[in-house]
Design a protein around this motif. Structure first.
Motif, PDB file in Angstrom:
ATOM      1  N   TRP A   1      -6.454 -30.045  35.779  1.00 10.56           N
ATOM      2  CA  TRP A   1      -6.397 -30.080  34.268  1.00 10.56           C
ATOM      3  C   TRP A   1      -5.786 -31.325  33.938  1.00 10.56           C
ATOM      4  O   TRP A   1      -4.874 -31.923  34.370  1.00 10.56           O
ATOM      5  CB  TRP A   1      -5.283 -28.945  33.886  1.00 10.56           C
ATOM      6  N   VAL A   2      -6.055 -31.838  32.657  1.00 12.52           N
ATOM      7  CA  VAL A   2      -5.397 -33.296  32.152  1.00 12.52           C
ATOM      8  C   VAL A   2      -4.695 -32.824  30.888  1.00 12.52           C
ATOM      9  O   VAL A   2      -5.508 -31.919  29.966  1.00 12.52           O
ATOM     10  CB  VAL A   2      -6.358 -34.208  31.836  1.00 12.52           C
ATOM     11  N   VAL A   3      -3.491 -32.725  30.696  1.00 13.97           N
ATOM     12  CA  VAL A   3      -2.832 -32.427  29.440  1.00 13.97           C
ATOM     13  C   VAL A   3      -2.846 -33.830  28.552  1.00 13.97           C
ATOM     14  O   VAL A   3      -1.989 -34.665  29.170  1.00 13.97           O
ATOM     15  CB  VAL A   3      -1.458 -31.822  29.736  1.00 13.97           C
ATOM     16  N   ASP A   4      -3.440 -33.947  27.505  1.00 15.84           N
ATOM     17  CA  ASP A   4      -3.553 -35.054  26.574  1.00 15.84           C
ATOM     18  C   ASP A   4      -2.481 -34.759  25.587  1.00 15.84           C
ATOM     19  O   ASP A   4      -2.530 -34.051  24.835  1.00 15.84           O
ATOM     20  CB  ASP A   4      -4.965 -35.145  26.021  1.00 15.84           C
ATOM     21  N   THR A   5      -1.398 -35.939  25.512  1.00  9.29           N
ATOM     22  CA  THR A   5      -0.456 -35.717  24.617  1.00  9.29           C
ATOM     23  C   THR A   5      -0.504 -36.749  23.603  1.00  9.29           C
ATOM     24  O   THR A   5      -1.307 -37.724  23.526  1.00  9.29           O
ATOM     25  CB  THR A   5       0.966 -35.855  25.330  1.00  9.29           C
ATOM     26  N   PRO A   6      -0.123 -36.605  22.339  1.00  4.07           N
ATOM     27  CA  PRO A   6       0.054 -37.235  21.117  1.00  4.07           C
ATOM     28  C   PRO A   6       0.696 -38.770  21.788  1.00  4.07           C
ATOM     29  O   PRO A   6       1.482 -38.544  22.449  1.00  4.07           O
ATOM     30  CB  PRO A   6       0.698 -36.509  20.155  1.00  4.07           C
ATOM     31  N   GLY A   7       0.101 -39.809  20.992  1.00  2.00           N
ATOM     32  CA  GLY A   7       1.052 -40.964  21.219  1.00  2.00           C
ATOM     33  C   GLY A   7       2.289 -41.006  20.731  1.00  2.00           C
ATOM     34  O   GLY A   7       2.711 -40.409  19.769  1.00  2.00           O
ATOM     35  N   VAL A   8       3.061 -41.499  21.609  1.00  2.78           N
ATOM     36  CA  VAL A   8       4.486 -41.412  21.371  1.00  2.78           C
ATOM     37  C   VAL A   8       4.899 -43.085  21.056  1.00  2.78           C
ATOM     38  O   VAL A   8       4.446 -43.916  21.310  1.00  2.78           O
ATOM     39  CB  VAL A   8       5.293 -41.140  22.716  1.00  2.78           C
ATOM     40  N   ARG A   9       5.939 -42.923  20.190  1.00  6.36           N
ATOM     41  CA  ARG A   9       6.716 -44.247  19.498  1.00  6.36           C
ATOM     42  C   ARG A   9       7.955 -44.538  20.610  1.00  6.36           C
ATOM     43  O   ARG A   9       8.136 -45.722  20.754  1.00  6.36           O
ATOM     44  CB  ARG A   9       6.797 -44.111  18.313  1.00  6.36           C
ATOM     45  N   SER A  10       8.731 -43.591  21.022  1.00 10.02           N
ATOM     46  CA  SER A  10       9.684 -43.825  21.863  1.00 10.02           C
ATOM     47  C   SER A  10      10.047 -42.531  22.774  1.00 10.02           C
ATOM     48  O   SER A  10       9.443 -41.409  22.580  1.00 10.02           O
ATOM     49  CB  SER A  10      11.113 -43.869  21.070  1.00 10.02           C
ATOM     50  N   PHE A  11      10.871 -42.675  23.563  1.00 10.68           N
ATOM     51  CA  PHE A  11      11.093 -41.697  24.806  1.00 10.68           C
ATOM     52  C   PHE A  11      12.682 -41.359  24.880  1.00 10.68           C
ATOM     53  O   PHE A  11      13.331 -42.136  25.685  1.00 10.68           O
ATOM     54  CB  PHE A  11      10.587 -41.907  26.289  1.00 10.68           C
ATOM     55  N   GLY A  12      13.137 -40.489  24.120  1.00 13.81           N
ATOM     56  CA  GLY A  12      14.610 -40.417  24.151  1.00 13.81           C
ATOM     57  C   GLY A  12      15.123 -39.677  25.343  1.00 13.81           C
ATOM     58  O   GLY A  12      14.447 -38.732  25.815  1.00 13.81           O
ATOM     59  N   LEU A  13      16.331 -40.057  25.843  1.00 15.92           N
ATOM     60  CA  LEU A  13      16.676 -39.506  27.043  1.00 15.92           C
ATOM     61  C   LEU A  13      18.243 -38.766  26.877  1.00 15.92           C
ATOM     62  O   LEU A  13      18.890 -38.854  27.886  1.00 15.92           O
ATOM     63  CB  LEU A  13      16.702 -40.351  28.198  1.00 15.92           C
ATOM     64  N   ALA A  14      18.583 -38.340  25.798  1.00 12.59           N
ATOM     65  CA  ALA A  14      19.911 -37.851  25.377  1.00 12.59           C
ATOM     66  C   ALA A  14      20.171 -36.897  26.544  1.00 12.59           C
ATOM     67  O   ALA A  14      21.289 -36.363  26.570  1.00 12.59           O
ATOM     68  CB  ALA A  14      20.034 -37.133  24.098  1.00 12.59           C
ATOM     69  N   HIS A  15      19.547 -35.893  27.014  1.00  9.41           N
ATOM     70  CA  HIS A  15      19.516 -34.852  27.790  1.00  9.41           C
ATOM     71  C   HIS A  15      19.819 -35.147  29.202  1.00  9.41           C
ATOM     72  O   HIS A  15      20.189 -34.268  30.035  1.00  9.41           O
ATOM     73  CB  HIS A  15      18.474 -33.928  27.697  1.00  9.41           C
ATOM     74  N   ILE A  16      19.834 -36.457  29.787  1.00 13.74           N
ATOM     75  CA  ILE A  16      19.787 -37.009  31.151  1.00 13.74           C
ATOM     76  C   ILE A  16      20.878 -37.585  31.329  1.00 13.74           C
ATOM     77  O   ILE A  16      21.343 -38.648  30.478  1.00 13.74           O
ATOM     78  CB  ILE A  16      18.468 -37.789  31.430  1.00 13.74           C
ATOM     79  N   THR A  17      21.440 -37.328  32.545  1.00 15.32           N
ATOM     80  CA  THR A  17      22.764 -38.106  33.038  1.00 15.32           C
ATOM     81  C   THR A  17      22.421 -39.014  34.049  1.00 15.32           C
ATOM     82  O   THR A  17      21.465 -38.784  34.717  1.00 15.32           O
ATOM     83  CB  THR A  17      23.831 -37.276  33.428  1.00 15.32           C
ATOM     84  N   PRO A  18      23.134 -39.965  34.512  1.00 18.44           N
ATOM     85  CA  PRO A  18      22.878 -40.984  35.732  1.00 18.44           C
ATOM     86  C   PRO A  18      22.741 -40.014  36.949  1.00 18.44           C
ATOM     87  O   PRO A  18      21.918 -40.305  37.676  1.00 18.44           O
ATOM     88  CB  PRO A  18      24.075 -41.793  35.647  1.00 18.44           C
ATOM     89  N   ASP A  19      23.805 -39.242  37.060  1.00 22.15           N
ATOM     90  CA  ASP A  19      23.624 -38.022  38.378  1.00 22.15           C
ATOM     91  C   ASP A  19      22.288 -37.459  38.413  1.00 22.15           C
ATOM     92  O   ASP A  19      21.685 -37.451  39.523  1.00 22.15           O
ATOM     93  CB  ASP A  19      24.889 -37.268  38.414  1.00 22.15           C
ATOM     94  N   ASP A  20      21.876 -36.931  37.382  1.00 24.00           N
ATOM     95  CA  ASP A  20      20.306 -36.719  37.245  1.00 24.00           C
ATOM     96  C   ASP A  20      19.499 -37.615  37.886  1.00 24.00           C
ATOM     97  O   ASP A  20      18.380 -37.066  38.691  1.00 24.00           O
ATOM     98  CB  ASP A  20      19.770 -36.047  35.700  1.00 24.00           C
ATOM     99  N   VAL A  21      19.447 -38.686  37.588  1.00 26.86           N
ATOM    100  CA  VAL A  21      18.555 -39.810  38.115  1.00 26.86           C
ATOM    101  C   VAL A  21      18.544 -39.910  39.462  1.00 26.86           C
ATOM    102  O   VAL A  21      17.468 -39.775  40.090  1.00 26.86           O
ATOM    103  CB  VAL A  21      18.710 -40.894  37.224  1.00 26.86           C
ATOM    104  N   ILE A  22      19.973 -40.118  40.196  1.00 24.64           N
ATOM    105  CA  ILE A  22      19.995 -40.379  41.488  1.00 24.64           C
ATOM    106  C   ILE A  22      19.612 -38.922  42.179  1.00 24.64           C
ATOM    107  O   ILE A  22      18.967 -39.360  43.272  1.00 24.64           O
ATOM    108  CB  ILE A  22      21.515 -40.655  41.637  1.00 24.64           C
ATOM    109  N   SER A  23      19.903 -37.738  41.782  1.00 23.14           N
ATOM    110  CA  SER A  23      19.793 -36.776  42.442  1.00 23.14           C
ATOM    111  C   SER A  23      18.098 -36.490  42.805  1.00 23.14           C
ATOM    112  O   SER A  23      17.856 -35.833  43.816  1.00 23.14           O
ATOM    113  CB  SER A  23      20.010 -35.685  41.592  1.00 23.14           C
ATOM    114  N   ALA A  24      17.412 -37.016  41.784  1.00 21.29           N
ATOM    115  CA  ALA A  24      15.896 -36.928  41.816  1.00 21.29           C
ATOM    116  C   ALA A  24      15.391 -37.630  43.259  1.00 21.29           C
ATOM    117  O   ALA A  24      14.118 -37.624  43.582  1.00 21.29           O
ATOM    118  CB  ALA A  24      15.250 -37.299  40.814  1.00 21.29           C
TER     119      ALA A  24
END
Length: 351
Positions: A265-288
């Protein structure tokens, strides 16, 4: 007539007051007289399905055992305001015929394996779930017209890693910019890169999509819709069928899952103008990143992992042979630690 005169029937006989007894009293049961229970019905006969479209109180679904059958469903009362998004695995009861004007009910929402989230901007605490249970995130970027934006790619990659999705950089309009150094900025992140310009063969893209649920995101004008039309025959017609789940909202304003000819399946999403990351911390990124996740346990409290001078004791600086990879990941961390539109994708950037 005096005030004490008795009323009388025609003919002179006086009227007598009616006498009431308990048989004349009707007692309406109160609301509390009915026992209440928190036990929800089990719905053992419910059928498993996947949500492929959402339209203001109605959900388009396909049964797991019959992907060709499109069913319109509503959310059961016992679910309350439980959010349901494209990609969710749900259980349905009711009319599963898929006939016009038929309506099923969603009675359960399965646990999500992955979640792609974003916020409107970095100051907005409200998370928006873009798609659930997707295995991959295709970040569609044009090599020209408009010029590619590294900040948007970095932010989308962060959201993918944290949400459990595998990011793939999909470069379009290859015919307008045959040679580009844009992809080199991400080579130390082991990022899969595929070219999908109008003159590029589509088979390499299909190989990556085969049998998987993949979300497509990108700015307006990067050629995402053109690519989807190449991947899904009669995509325009399919979008109209799948997304027309009740209110007739224009399809470009919502996400919709489209079936690939050979599975997936392909999920086609609307065009976005920005990608906010208020919910993400640096530790979240490194843990990935499994090869770096253990190292940050030795970082001092409050470390942002950006390295000197901000974090002179960051444990990532003591990893031998990981210098280029750490530097690349710190670019991702920089992207979530600034409100500059350069990183959000609001302005054109060059490398």
């Amino acid at each position: 007539m005096g005030g004490n005169a008795r009323r009388s029937r025609p003919g002179g006989r006086p009227l007598r007051r009616r006498e009431y007894d308990e048989t004349d009293v009707r007692v309406r049961p109160g609301r509390s007289s009915r026992p209440r229970t928190k036990n929800r019905p089990e719905h053992k006969d419910a059928e498993a399905a996947m949500v492929v479209a959402v339209d203001r109180g109605r959900w388009g679904c396909v049964l797991d055992n019959d992907p060709e059958q499109r069913i319109v469903a509503m959310r059961a009362r016992e679910l309350g305001r439980t959010p349901i998004v494209v990609g969710d695995q749900v259980d349905l009861v009711g009319d599963l015929s898929g006939k016009p004007d038929s309506l099923a009910r969603i009675v359960r929402v399965g646990e999500r394996r992955t979640v792609l989230r974003r916020t409107a901007d970095d100051t907005d605490p409200f998370e928006r779930i873009v798609v659930a249970n997707a295995e991959q995130l295709f970040i569609v970027v044009a090599l020209a017209d408009p010029q590619p934006r590294t900040g948007f790619v970095e932010r989308a990659m962060v959201a993918a890693y944290v949400g459990g999705l595998q990011p793939v950089l999909c470069l379009t309009k290859h015919d307008l910019a045959a040679e580009s150094e844009f992809a080199e900025a991400f080579e130390d992140l082991d990022l899969t890169i595929v070219y999908a310009g109008i003159e590029d063969p589509v088979e390499p893209v299909l190989e990556l999509l085969d049998g998987r649920l993949t979300a497509f995101i990108g700015h307006s004008g990067v050629g995402k819709s053109t690519l989807v039309n190449r991947l899904v025959p009669d995509a325009d017609r399919a979008v109209g069928v799948v997304s027309g789940v009740g209110k007739g909202r224009h399809t470009s304003t919502q996400s919709v899952a489209l079936a690939l000819p050979n599975g997936g399946w392909v999920v086609d999403t609307p065009g976005v103008r920005s990608f906010g990351l208020a919910h993400i911390t640096p530790d979240d990124v490194i843990s990935a990143f499994s090869d770096l996740a253990d190292a940050i346990e030795d970082c001092p409290r409050g470390c942002t992992h950006l390295g000197p001078p901000a974090d002179p004791e960051c444990a990532l600086d003591d990893l031998p042979g990981k210098e280029r990879r750490v530097a690349a990941i710190r670019l991702l961390l920089t992207a979530i630690n600034t409100n500059d539109p350069w990183f959000r994708g609001g302005q054109t950037t060059t490398i």
